[in-house]
Motif scaffolding. Structure first.
Motif, PDB file in Angstrom:
ATOM      1  N   ARG A 260       2.761  -4.786 -12.386  1.00 38.20           N
ATOM      2  CA  ARG A 260       2.903  -4.775 -10.937  1.00 38.20           C
ATOM      3  C   ARG A 260       3.540  -6.062 -10.447  1.00 38.20           C
ATOM      4  NH1 ARG A 260      -3.196  -2.807  -9.121  1.00 38.20           N
ATOM      5  NH2 ARG A 260      -3.048  -0.630  -9.824  1.00 38.20           N
ATOM      6  N   ARG A 261       4.207  -5.953  -9.323  1.00 41.87           N
ATOM      7  CA  ARG A 261       4.727  -7.125  -8.630  1.00 41.87           C
ATOM      8  C   ARG A 261       4.592  -6.853  -7.138  1.00 41.87           C
ATOM      9  NH1 ARG A 261      10.965  -9.575  -8.775  1.00 41.87           N
ATOM     10  NH2 ARG A 261      10.455 -11.615  -7.849  1.00 41.87           N
ATOM     11  N   HIS A 262       4.515  -7.900  -6.340  1.00 42.51           N
ATOM     12  CA  HIS A 262       4.410  -7.731  -4.891  1.00 42.51           C
ATOM     13  C   HIS A 262       5.471  -6.736  -4.415  1.00 42.51           C
ATOM     14  CE1 HIS A 262       4.457  -8.519  -0.626  1.00 42.51           C
ATOM     15  NE2 HIS A 262       3.503  -9.446  -0.726  1.00 42.51           N
ATOM     16  N   PRO A 263       5.056  -5.622  -3.815  1.00 45.93           N
ATOM     17  CA  PRO A 263       6.041  -4.604  -3.406  1.00 45.93           C
ATOM     18  C   PRO A 263       7.142  -5.145  -2.501  1.00 45.93           C
ATOM     19  CG  PRO A 263       3.834  -3.685  -3.347  1.00 45.93           C
ATOM     20  CD  PRO A 263       3.669  -5.147  -3.609  1.00 45.93           C
ATOM     21  N   GLY A 264       6.789  -6.056  -1.611  1.00 47.71           N
ATOM     22  CA  GLY A 264       7.821  -6.636  -0.752  1.00 47.71           C
ATOM     23  C   GLY A 264       8.823  -7.453  -1.540  1.00 47.71           C
TER      24      GLY A 264
ATOM     25  N   GLU B 254      15.536  -0.977   4.089  1.00 50.32           N
ATOM     26  CA  GLU B 254      14.690   0.203   4.228  1.00 50.32           C
ATOM     27  C   GLU B 254      14.881   1.155   3.053  1.00 50.32           C
ATOM     28  OE1 GLU B 254      16.668  -1.075   6.571  1.00 50.32           O
ATOM     29  OE2 GLU B 254      15.068  -1.988   7.781  1.00 50.32           O
ATOM     30  N   GLU B 255      16.137   1.345   2.624  1.00 49.82           N
ATOM     31  CA  GLU B 255      16.402   2.211   1.472  1.00 49.82           C
ATOM     32  C   GLU B 255      15.770   1.635   0.205  1.00 49.82           C
ATOM     33  OE1 GLU B 255      20.734   4.077   2.846  1.00 49.82           O
ATOM     34  OE2 GLU B 255      20.624   2.271   1.597  1.00 49.82           O
ATOM     35  N   ALA B 256      15.868   0.333   0.033  1.00 49.20           N
ATOM     36  CA  ALA B 256      15.272  -0.296  -1.141  1.00 49.20           C
ATOM     37  C   ALA B 256      13.756  -0.119  -1.127  1.00 49.20           C
ATOM     38  CB  ALA B 256      15.637  -1.779  -1.184  1.00 49.20           C
ATOM     39  N   ALA B 257      13.149  -0.290   0.045  1.00 50.19           N
ATOM     40  CA  ALA B 257      11.699  -0.150   0.146  1.00 50.19           C
ATOM     41  C   ALA B 257      11.253   1.273  -0.189  1.00 50.19           C
ATOM     42  CB  ALA B 257      11.240  -0.540   1.552  1.00 50.19           C
ATOM     43  N   GLN B 258      11.955   2.262   0.348  1.00 51.23           N
ATOM     44  CA  GLN B 258      11.581   3.653   0.091  1.00 51.23           C
ATOM     45  C   GLN B 258      11.741   4.011  -1.384  1.00 51.23           C
ATOM     46  OE1 GLN B 258      10.177   5.832   2.012  1.00 51.23           O
ATOM     47  NE2 GLN B 258      10.286   4.764   3.966  1.00 51.23           N
ATOM     48  N   ARG B 259      12.768   3.484  -2.014  1.00 54.38           N
ATOM     49  CA  ARG B 259      13.016   3.820  -3.419  1.00 54.38           C
ATOM     50  C   ARG B 259      11.975   3.175  -4.329  1.00 54.38           C
ATOM     51  NH1 ARG B 259      14.058   7.622  -6.811  1.00 54.38           N
ATOM     52  NH2 ARG B 259      15.112   6.953  -8.723  1.00 54.38           N
ATOM     53  N   VAL B 260      11.692   1.893  -4.150  1.00 55.24           N
ATOM     54  CA  VAL B 260      10.723   1.252  -5.038  1.00 55.24           C
ATOM     55  C   VAL B 260       9.322   1.817  -4.814  1.00 55.24           C
ATOM     56  CG1 VAL B 260      12.098  -0.846  -5.221  1.00 55.24           C
ATOM     57  CG2 VAL B 260      10.287  -0.712  -3.489  1.00 55.24           C
ATOM     58  N   LEU B 261       9.056   2.301  -3.598  1.00 61.61           N
ATOM     59  CA  LEU B 261       7.758   2.921  -3.334  1.00 61.61           C
ATOM     60  C   LEU B 261       7.537   4.127  -4.227  1.00 61.61           C
ATOM     61  CD1 LEU B 261       5.163   3.045  -1.663  1.00 61.61           C
ATOM     62  CD2 LEU B 261       6.419   4.427   0.028  1.00 61.61           C
TER      63      LEU B 261
ATOM     64  N   TYR C 129       8.583   4.557  -7.294  1.00 63.77           N
ATOM     65  CA  TYR C 129       8.145   4.045  -8.603  1.00 63.77           C
ATOM     66  C   TYR C 129       6.656   3.716  -8.566  1.00 63.77           C
ATOM     67  CZ  TYR C 129      12.938   3.286 -10.393  1.00 63.77           C
ATOM     68  OH  TYR C 129      14.229   3.443 -10.843  1.00 63.77           O
ATOM     69  N   MET C 130       6.247   3.013  -7.526  1.00 61.33           N
ATOM     70  CA  MET C 130       4.871   2.535  -7.452  1.00 61.33           C
ATOM     71  C   MET C 130       3.879   3.683  -7.292  1.00 61.33           C
ATOM     72  SD  MET C 130       5.740  -0.741  -5.047  1.00 61.33           S
ATOM     73  CE  MET C 130       6.977  -1.940  -5.590  1.00 61.33           C
ATOM     74  N   GLU C 131       4.238   4.684  -6.505  1.00 58.39           N
ATOM     75  CA  GLU C 131       3.362   5.839  -6.352  1.00 58.39           C
ATOM     76  C   GLU C 131       3.201   6.581  -7.677  1.00 58.39           C
ATOM     77  OE1 GLU C 131       4.195   6.922  -1.637  1.00 58.39           O
ATOM     78  OE2 GLU C 131       5.421   7.849  -3.212  1.00 58.39           O
TER      79      GLU C 131
ATOM     80  N   MET D 185       0.789   0.068   0.056  1.00 61.41           N
ATOM     81  CA  MET D 185       0.769  -0.255  -1.370  1.00 61.41           C
ATOM     82  C   MET D 185       0.409  -1.730  -1.578  1.00 61.41           C
ATOM     83  SD  MET D 185       0.987   1.178  -4.295  1.00 61.41           S
ATOM     84  CE  MET D 185       1.840   2.728  -3.938  1.00 61.41           C
ATOM     85  N   CYS D 186       0.881  -2.589  -0.693  1.00 63.87           N
ATOM     86  CA  CYS D 186       0.501  -4.008  -0.790  1.00 63.87           C
ATOM     87  C   CYS D 186      -1.004  -4.165  -0.659  1.00 63.87           C
ATOM     88  CB  CYS D 186       1.213  -4.818   0.298  1.00 63.87           C
ATOM     89  SG  CYS D 186       2.956  -5.124  -0.007  1.00 63.87           S
ATOM     90  N   ARG D 187      -1.618  -3.410   0.250  1.00 59.99           N
ATOM     91  CA  ARG D 187      -3.069  -3.489   0.388  1.00 59.99           C
ATOM     92  C   ARG D 187      -3.777  -2.920  -0.838  1.00 59.99           C
ATOM     93  NH1 ARG D 187      -1.713  -2.579   5.932  1.00 59.99           N
ATOM     94  NH2 ARG D 187      -1.644  -0.325   5.594  1.00 59.99           N
ATOM     95  N   ALA D 188      -3.271  -1.794  -1.357  1.00 56.05           N
ATOM     96  CA  ALA D 188      -3.912  -1.175  -2.530  1.00 56.05           C
ATOM     97  C   ALA D 188      -3.842  -2.087  -3.754  1.00 56.05           C
ATOM     98  CB  ALA D 188      -3.220   0.152  -2.832  1.00 56.05           C
TER      99      ALA D 188
END
Length: 302
Positions: free
Chosen positions: A175-179, A195-202, A204-206, A295-298
């Protein structure tokens, strides 16, 4: 007498000539000869839905690898650093990103090939498993080590197939800080918006969260790895049932022969130093995209 022979007989009587086939040019191969260049394949047939097989994978029969290690992570999360550190262990071979799940097996439905292979209990996915396992085993044998590590980020979306293919596989969740992940990916490809980068990496994390909930495994944070690499690697080695080796934190010697280039991991100057470098400061709370806040909180970053 064939038609051609009859024709040549008459031609020879009347004109003194006969018909002969033009010989192939030097070096040319006929369709039936060894080394013949095959005709271009047509459009790949649509692959049918998987047929459930009555028996699960038997590692003693179906697999050459034993207890492979898969790093499940997002892009831009430090997996190349972790790969180099694990590859510096005397019993671990950490290959570059192999993208194995992109290798697919096709054969035409309703053919003798399909019927024959299914009689052996081998459908498309079973054959792919054999091929993936053999490719990884070949790489492992060449290295002379005991266990292989695979870190392709796309494996985060293929964790079910991987777990089915290698029932004895071990999983490491990096894991790494999502931001920070989204920021790094946006900077690497500037034409991708934040915004596109955030949605895409999310995504992976999910997928990583789904995999961990079902498979379990060892969780490792990139920030901890760069702050206290020895402690984190000791913990990881304990999970892998291996002794910790101090040389893992100074992986410079294992850079020799490494694949350096796009598509195989992060090969910036930072990774080429051969030593662990400090991480950048994490994004401030107000800089974290809204899509990544949950995800940052989780993951304990907020």
């Amino acid at each position: 007498m064939s038609m051609l022979r009859k024709l040549n007989s008459k031609l020879a009587e009347t004109t003194g000539y006969q018909i002969r086939r033009v010989p192939p040019p030097p070096g040319a191969r006929t369709a039936g000869s060894l080394g013949a260049v095959p005709a271009p394949r047509g459009t790949r047939p649509a692959r049918p839905e998987p047929v459930p097989e009555p028996t699960a994978v038997d590692p003693a029969v179906d697999r050459l690898l034993e207890r492979p290690v898969f790093i499940l992570t997002s892009v831009r999360s430090g997996s190349t650093l972790l790969r180099m550190m694990l590859g510096a262990h005397s019993r671990l071979h950490a290959a570059h990103e192999l993208h194995l799940t992109g290798i697919e097996v096709y054969f035409k439905s309703g053919t003798p090939t399909e019927r024959s292979l299914r009689t052996l209990g081998l459908g498309h996915e079973q054959l792919e498993g054999l091929l993936w396992d053999r490719a990884l085993h070949r790489e492992l044998v060449k290295s002379g080590k005991q266990f292989i590590v695979e870190k392709t980020p796309g494996n985060a979306f293929q964790w079910r197939r991987i777990a089915e293919t290698w029932p004895d596989a071990r999983f490491v969740f990096l894991r790494r800080h999502p931001g920070a992940v989204a920021r790094s990916w946006h900077e690497a490809v500037p034409d991708r918006t934040r915004e596109e980068a955030a949605q895409r990496v999310l995504k992976y994390m999910e997928s990583m969260e789904e995999a961990h909930a079902e498979l379990g495994g060892h969780i490792l944070r990139y920030e901890d790895l760069t702050t206290d690499p020895a402690a984190e690697l000791r913990s990881l080695c304990a999970y892998l049932d291996l002794p910790y080796e101090p040389g893992m934190t100074d992986y410079g010697s294992s850079l020799e022969g490494a694949v350096l280039g796009a598509g195989f991991g992060d090969w910036t100057d930072k990774i080429r130093t051969g030593q662990v470098q400090p991480d950048r400061p994490t994004p401030a709370p107000e800089e974290i995209p809204e899509a990544l806040r949950a995800m940052c909180r989780a993951w304990g970053y907020l």
